[in-house]
Design a protein around this motif. Structure first.
Motif: not given
Ligand code: SF4
Length: 365
Positions: A79-87
């Motif tokens: 979900h979008l919460g996981h996207k934080l680390v990818v960014d």
């Protein structure tokens, strides 16, 4: 503590501030200004704390090698919460870091009861394809599965020589009922963090691990263990940064196991509309009151989505904040705009996922 000066809150929430004091984590604060081209997560203090990040900053400035270590545990949907680390990984990769990306399939097996085959399928379909679609070049990463890395497993056994059960109990609160595989797992985790510094992976160099503050026990153990093995391997204690977690849409914790709290990267448009319509905001009880008194963006999870993901441009974010606070925009209108932005993002992401799929599968085989 820094006062609020921009369109986002720079005040570190009380519970984070307490943990920082308790565990000696430093404020990320002004370090962001020393970075080349800091991204919105750094500028907006979503990354709020660090240990020894100056070491990594020094390597970036002098053009020396440095590494970023991170992991993903395949369980549930991304979900979008996981996207934080990818960014963050995308940013570091752009700035010359070697990225080590561990698929924590042993952790999923030991703590969630997944078979290794299910963990692999989930890792590819739900995580790695999304990582690539979000801009991380997996071909340039050191991507590995824990279950297949002899180096990590062997290092975990070696490191275990200088860690005892009482210490693990004190850190993780293991009881007499805790399974032996669960008890051993922290050593695998520490080995993941330290193995980029083994000679065969490039040797000792500054390494940063971007995490949520709940992961700090692993970091403290890894740093202690690195010092105990300094003479043997030359390990440099790993640095870490700490980011605030995105709140769930209903105002509490965001969780894959409670779908209404999160926007998944594969959500269809109807689901996005429903979830945003029901999202917790900083609005007033009536439209009239909100027009007169304005809303409170700092309470609002819709606004938080803009701060973390949907509006990377600071001036545009400031306009939204001002429109909310003045009552120029009210929640119904704001939510409709947010839904449109999310739909565009997810439709583009779907195309990028399609393009990424074959390449990711080839990379794993
Ligand atoms: S207007 Fe937008 S930002 Fe302001 S409280 Fe409502 S949903 Fe949140």
């Amino acid at each position: 503590m820094t006062a609020k000066v921009g369109p986002w809150s720079e005040t570190i929430p009380k519970d984070y501030a307490r943990l920082m004091r308790e565990f000696g984590i430093e404020e990320f604060g002004d370090l962001a200004e020393e970075l080349p081209d800091p991204n919105h997560l750094m500028r907006r203090r979503i990354i709020f704390g660090h240990r020894d990040f100056q070491r990594v900053l020094g390597a970036m400035r002098s053009g020396e090698k440095f590494a970023v270590m991170t992991g993903l545990m395949p369980s549930g949907r991304m979900h979008l919460g996981h996207k934080l680390v990818v960014d963050q990984l995308v940013w570091y990769q752009r700035h010359g870091a070697e990225i080590f990306l561990c698929v924590a399939d042993i952790e999923a097996h030991a703590t969630r009861g997944l078979t290794l085959q299910d963990a692999e399928r989930l890792a590819i379909e739900e995580y790695l394809v999304n990582f690539q679609a979000l801009g991380l070049d997996l071909e340039r990463c050191n991507l590995y599965f824990q279950s297949r890395s002899d180096a990590v497993r062997n290092l975990a056994y070696t490191l275990g020589r200088k860690v005892n059960l009482s210490e693990l109990r004190a850190i993780y609160g293991f009881s007499g009922e805790t399974s032996a595989s669960h008890i051993f797992y922290p050593l695998i985790d520490v080995a993941d963090i330290l193995h980029p510094q083994l000679e065969e992976f490039g040797g000792p160099r500054p390494t940063v691990v971007p995490v949520g503050i709940d992961q700090d026990p692993h970091l403290r153990l890894a740093r202690d263990v690195a010092s105990r093995f300094k003479r043997e391997f030359g390990f440099i204690p790993p640095s870490s940064t700490y980011h605030r977690l995105l709140r769930g849409l209903t105002g509490g914790k965001m969780s894959s196991s409670n779908p209404e709290t999160a926007i998944f990267l594969t959500d269809p448009p109807e689901a996005v509309e429903r979830k945003i319509r029901n999202a917790f905001t900083g609005g007033r009880p009536t439209a009239k009151e909100q027009r007169e008194r304005g809303g409170d963006p700092d309470k609002c999870v819709v606004y938080e989505l803009h701060v973390y993901h949907l509006t990377p441009d600071d001036r545009e974010l400031l306009k939204l904040r001002e429109a909310c606070e003045s009552g120029e925009i009210i929640c119904g209108e704001c939510k409709a705009k947010t839904v449109e932005r999310l739909k565009v993002f997810l439709a583009e992401h779907k195309k990028r996922r399609k393009n990424a799929e074959a390449g990711v599968k080839k990379l794993i085989k």
